[in-house]
Design a protein around this motif. Sequence first.
Motif, PDB file in Angstrom:
ATOM      1  N   LEU A   1      66.033  -0.728  19.752  1.00  0.00           N
ATOM      2  CA  LEU A   1      67.120   0.272  20.150  1.00  0.00           C
ATOM      3  C   LEU A   1      66.920   1.047  21.418  1.00  0.00           C
ATOM      4  O   LEU A   1      67.899   1.380  22.302  1.00  0.00           O
ATOM      5  CB  LEU A   1      67.439   1.337  18.830  1.00  0.00           C
ATOM      6  N   ARG A   2      65.508   1.459  21.493  1.00  0.00           N
ATOM      7  CA  ARG A   2      65.521   2.053  22.865  1.00  0.00           C
ATOM      8  C   ARG A   2      65.543   1.079  24.082  1.00  0.00           C
ATOM      9  O   ARG A   2      65.950   1.396  24.896  1.00  0.00           O
ATOM     10  CB  ARG A   2      63.761   2.663  22.822  1.00  0.00           C
ATOM     11  N   ALA A   3      65.281   0.100  23.767  1.00  0.00           N
ATOM     12  CA  ALA A   3      65.569  -1.179  24.932  1.00  0.00           C
ATOM     13  C   ALA A   3      66.849  -1.245  25.251  1.00  0.00           C
ATOM     14  O   ALA A   3      67.321  -1.348  26.291  1.00  0.00           O
ATOM     15  CB  ALA A   3      64.986  -2.512  24.382  1.00  0.00           C
ATOM     16  N   VAL A   4      67.698  -1.338  24.119  1.00  0.00           N
ATOM     17  CA  VAL A   4      69.340  -1.213  24.391  1.00  0.00           C
ATOM     18  C   VAL A   4      69.651  -0.301  25.173  1.00  0.00           C
ATOM     19  O   VAL A   4      70.544  -0.301  26.019  1.00  0.00           O
ATOM     20  CB  VAL A   4      69.928  -1.354  22.831  1.00  0.00           C
ATOM     21  N   GLY A   5      69.112   1.035  24.923  1.00  0.00           N
ATOM     22  CA  GLY A   5      69.473   2.126  25.487  1.00  0.00           C
ATOM     23  C   GLY A   5      69.225   2.304  26.974  1.00  0.00           C
ATOM     24  O   GLY A   5      69.861   2.779  27.833  1.00  0.00           O
ATOM     25  N   VAL A   6      67.937   1.534  27.336  1.00  0.00           N
ATOM     26  CA  VAL A   6      67.555   1.416  28.811  1.00  0.00           C
ATOM     27  C   VAL A   6      68.389   0.503  29.554  1.00  0.00           C
ATOM     28  O   VAL A   6      69.123   0.493  30.344  1.00  0.00           O
ATOM     29  CB  VAL A   6      66.050   1.222  28.682  1.00  0.00           C
ATOM     30  N   VAL A   7      68.689  -0.961  28.834  1.00  0.00           N
ATOM     31  CA  VAL A   7      69.245  -1.886  29.496  1.00  0.00           C
ATOM     32  C   VAL A   7      70.718  -1.829  29.737  1.00  0.00           C
ATOM     33  O   VAL A   7      71.298  -2.107  30.560  1.00  0.00           O
ATOM     34  CB  VAL A   7      68.720  -3.246  28.719  1.00  0.00           C
ATOM     35  N   ALA A   8      71.594  -1.432  28.522  1.00  0.00           N
ATOM     36  CA  ALA A   8      73.037  -1.436  28.468  1.00  0.00           C
ATOM     37  C   ALA A   8      73.640  -0.759  29.570  1.00  0.00           C
ATOM     38  O   ALA A   8      74.557  -1.147  30.138  1.00  0.00           O
ATOM     39  CB  ALA A   8      73.198  -0.725  27.131  1.00  0.00           C
ATOM     40  N   PRO A   9      73.124   0.716  30.212  1.00  0.00           N
ATOM     41  CA  PRO A   9      73.801   1.306  31.016  1.00  0.00           C
ATOM     42  C   PRO A   9      73.738   0.552  32.508  1.00  0.00           C
ATOM     43  O   PRO A   9      74.671   0.454  33.277  1.00  0.00           O
ATOM     44  CB  PRO A   9      73.165   2.710  30.994  1.00  0.00           C
ATOM     45  N   ILE A  10      72.462  -0.024  32.599  1.00  0.00           N
ATOM     46  CA  ILE A  10      72.522  -0.656  34.115  1.00  0.00           C
ATOM     47  C   ILE A  10      72.968  -2.011  33.917  1.00  0.00           C
ATOM     48  O   ILE A  10      73.710  -2.371  35.078  1.00  0.00           O
ATOM     49  CB  ILE A  10      70.516  -0.768  34.148  1.00  0.00           C
ATOM     50  N   TYR A  11      72.877  -2.757  32.950  1.00  0.00           N
ATOM     51  CA  TYR A  11      73.689  -4.357  32.708  1.00  0.00           C
ATOM     52  C   TYR A  11      75.114  -3.809  32.882  1.00  0.00           C
ATOM     53  O   TYR A  11      75.563  -4.611  33.502  1.00  0.00           O
ATOM     54  CB  TYR A  11      73.065  -4.767  31.467  1.00  0.00           C
ATOM     55  N   GLY A  12      75.578  -3.197  32.103  1.00  0.00           N
ATOM     56  CA  GLY A  12      77.230  -2.842  32.230  1.00  0.00           C
ATOM     57  C   GLY A  12      77.577  -2.110  33.520  1.00  0.00           C
ATOM     58  O   GLY A  12      78.661  -2.642  34.050  1.00  0.00           O
ATOM     59  N   GLY A  13      76.789  -1.212  34.015  1.00  0.00           N
ATOM     60  CA  GLY A  13      76.998  -0.711  35.477  1.00  0.00           C
ATOM     61  C   GLY A  13      77.126  -1.671  36.463  1.00  0.00           C
ATOM     62  O   GLY A  13      77.887  -1.700  37.428  1.00  0.00           O
ATOM     63  N   LEU A  14      75.975  -2.641  36.530  1.00  0.00           N
ATOM     64  CA  LEU A  14      76.033  -3.695  37.622  1.00  0.00           C
ATOM     65  C   LEU A  14      77.124  -4.584  37.402  1.00  0.00           C
ATOM     66  O   LEU A  14      77.817  -5.013  38.444  1.00  0.00           O
ATOM     67  CB  LEU A  14      74.839  -4.418  37.534  1.00  0.00           C
ATOM     68  N   THR A  15      77.443  -4.962  36.256  1.00  0.00           N
ATOM     69  CA  THR A  15      78.700  -5.842  35.912  1.00  0.00           C
ATOM     70  C   THR A  15      79.728  -5.314  36.393  1.00  0.00           C
ATOM     71  O   THR A  15      80.653  -5.841  37.180  1.00  0.00           O
ATOM     72  CB  THR A  15      78.811  -6.329  34.512  1.00  0.00           C
ATOM     73  N   ALA A  16      80.159  -3.967  36.417  1.00  0.00           N
ATOM     74  CA  ALA A  16      81.452  -3.282  36.510  1.00  0.00           C
ATOM     75  C   ALA A  16      81.335  -2.889  38.104  1.00  0.00           C
ATOM     76  O   ALA A  16      82.459  -3.292  38.679  1.00  0.00           O
ATOM     77  CB  ALA A  16      81.521  -2.031  35.752  1.00  0.00           C
TER      78      ALA A  16
END
Length: 502
Positions: free
Chosen positions: A185-200
């Motif tokens: 879950l900590r990994a999700v919290g770190v990766v998700a904002p960056i991964y989604g932000g780069l995609t957007a």
Amino acid sequence: MDWRRSPLFVFFLLGAAPVMLVPCIAAYMDGDHDTARPFFYGTILTVFFALSLGLALMNRTPRSTARSHLLALMGTYILLPIWLAVPLAILVPTLTPVVAYFEMVSALTTTGATVFDRPGRLPDAVHIYRGLVGWAGGFLILVAAVGIMAPLNIGGFEIRSVVLGARPGDGRIRVGSAEATDRILRAVGVVAPIYGGLTALLGALLLVAGEAPLDAFMGAMAVIATSGITATGAATGAGSIPAEMAMALFLLIAATALIYDPYRRREFGIWRSDPELRVLVALVIGLPTILFLRHWVGALELDQTVGGFYIAMAALWGAIFTTISFVTTFGQQSVAWDTAQAWSGLPTPGLLLMGLAMLGGGVATTAGGVKLLRVYALYKHGTRELRRLTLPHSIGGQGQAARRIRTEGAYIAWLFLMLFFVALAALLLLLTLTGLAFDQALPLATAALSNTGPGYELFAAQPRRYLDLGPAVHLILSFAMILGRLETLAFVALLNPEFWRR
């Protein structure tokens, strides 16, 4: 009851629900209720089965957290595509179950090989679904790299641990030292904002560059996940060079883990000394120059230099983008690549592009291949050995980390490289046993093992459609894509008796 004690596979299965929900909403907004219905039912059933499985296995305590996590990850890549293939098989009745499974394995492993060579015949929701599965597969491997592979010291982290001062067999984190689910879950919290932000951000840039909304949306997901899955089958929908420039920049970001590492994001000086980034920059500068000179010589031989400045610049850009695309295992060619070939009259250097795809991207990224850090370790070891031939009594300097990567790091990288080629040889043997010729089996095996599915069309002199391959070939390639995504070291770890006795 503690829901965090549920098996890891339950969380991965639950993540398939929003992947099905988005194309359901897209089809419903278009008024295509027949297409939306299978995705809607799939979303409900996915949530139901995931919750039921979680409740049934909530109190199960595995003997080894490491083994449980690795088996869950492997089971996700083997079993989850079966579930994901159901809506696809319903919407495209001409697909056999094996072909639908192959398509979903290809998407989930971010390989991007597709049987839909005529995309215009399918509803947009189906393309969105394929792109979302590929995008989710990229997110899955990033989370798994941080939460599973790093503690197990596989997936390239065995080289990083040597550089950081650990012994080759030791991981930086012991699996089981902290709550496994909390780490994920900590990994999700770190990766998700960056991964989604780069995609957007990339999606917005593609829209500004003139791409259609669907092409921009799918192109952004394809680049960030390095899956190469698009609605048109090309790198960009409109085929514009400005769009390719934006994609090339984000491919370089996606091929290195610098932006996902909080420490390295804060320390800009580390970027200049990062070995993966240095190898990547050397490849992006060196190989396009060679390809451009190759086209230039071909153009001189054909006496096509009149008015050739624009064509020459297009050829140079085509070489740059195609190099970036294949070294990051994206696998799509530039819109200027055909222009460069017409200018020079030379065929596509398939073996060179296969070598690029085998190199792959960085550790803990969505790119496949051998990984740049292993290539760097072998390069440093090779240069040191050459120096010792001329100066046998010389002492290697450049610090303790450099000495480690030239010795223990090079040894581990060489072992992995041999395992990679053994796996490639085994795949070639299996594919030729199905009746394929060697010149057909080699590009297929390379594209699958390096997770560079779209690149198969450039690897092979006379490529065949994936749809025309037999069921046995589809299953072999599916296994190869999973093997390439998880890497051979993960399978070797499962075969180690010590791993099962822990």
